[in-house]
Design an enzyme around this catalytic site. Sequence first.
Site, PDB file in Angstrom:
ATOM      1  N   ARG A  78      50.058 -86.567  40.048  1.00  0.00           N
ATOM      2  CA  ARG A  78      48.647 -86.865  39.828  1.00  0.00           C
ATOM      3  C   ARG A  78      47.986 -87.400  41.093  1.00  0.00           C
ATOM      4  O   ARG A  78      46.828 -87.079  41.383  1.00  0.00           O
ATOM      5  CB  ARG A  78      48.480 -87.853  38.675  1.00  0.00           C
ATOM      6  N   LYS A 179      41.942 -90.581  39.951  1.00  0.00           N
ATOM      7  CA  LYS A 179      42.148 -92.012  39.697  1.00  0.00           C
ATOM      8  C   LYS A 179      41.739 -92.769  40.956  1.00  0.00           C
ATOM      9  O   LYS A 179      42.539 -93.011  41.851  1.00  0.00           O
ATOM     10  CB  LYS A 179      43.601 -92.303  39.327  1.00  0.00           C
ATOM     11  N   GLU A 213      36.371 -90.871  27.049  1.00  0.00           N
ATOM     12  CA  GLU A 213      37.358 -91.928  27.262  1.00  0.00           C
ATOM     13  C   GLU A 213      36.636 -93.239  27.512  1.00  0.00           C
ATOM     14  O   GLU A 213      35.408 -93.273  27.668  1.00  0.00           O
ATOM     15  CB  GLU A 213      38.271 -91.595  28.445  1.00  0.00           C
TER      16      GLU A 213
END
Length: 332
Positions: A78, A179, A213
Amino acid sequence: MSRPVPAVFGSVFHAEMPVIAFQNGAWQPVEWQSSQDLTLAPGAHALHYGSECFEGLKAFRQADGKIVMFRPTANIARMQQSADILHLPKPEAEAFLDALIELVKRAADEIPDAPAALYLRPTLIGTDPIIGKAGAPSDTALLYILASPVGDYFKVGSPVKILVETENIRCAPHMGRVKCGGNYASAMPWVLKAKAEYGASQVLFCPNGDVQETGASNFILINGNELITKPLTDEFLHGVTRDSVLTVAKDLGYKVTERNFTVSELKAAIENGAEAVLTGTAAVISPVTSFIFEGQEVEVKSQERGNALRKAITDIQFGLAEDKYGWLVEVC
């Protein structure tokens, strides 16, 4: 041997950290330095243009004394994806994993017993000291990893009140799966407003009624024997814990559905007895206790299924259940 757990999550760090520099077009050998400070040029690209991303994963002391990491290769992959999108140098998987393993070995004596753990925070930053590169990526970078003994983030019975936000978005849609700190910062005004006005724990971002989210966690609706969650798109973070929960849920007999769903559907389901959970590395699963829809608080009647799913994951992490998925990397 009793190992103290810091009172504040992520506030105490192992004395050393591995640092890997990208210079002259190549990743350099790992160096170890104090985790108390980091020398960075004031003009560093990350400080001015947001060329940074990070990861979060944990190492655990299992029931038999073994030290393991949970799904580190998924976090590495990721971060490589985040680096690609941000046009940062992409970390090399083997050197990255080796640094994680060595850090956990060096910090092994500091890893608390269950249900606590060692939290690992790999961070990648662009370091070009040139403030004239607003429209260009950084050609140099640093990858460093912090290790922090942490307690159990999840407290059974703690209220998790969620404000449903339908007008504002968490971050720029094309950046949702990265992220990076900018995404968390962009959600902050709505999160602080929700806490001040409603005593809410988090904000569930649902632009135009599309359930996505929260500011810091993925979201799953548990409607009877079905788990419903948004499909993987660019708009939100592709959580490792989310993926783990969906995988385990299938083996426990749940139907897993990844599709778009609306606030109206969510509200109706909750009013008819459905559960909902937030997923993430720190807490694993946090069952939601109530929602605020347009100023009205709606209680979630049960957290039983969410708690059972959480136990299924943590039992694997702490060696109390078989790791059928090959998720654990034994360190020592």
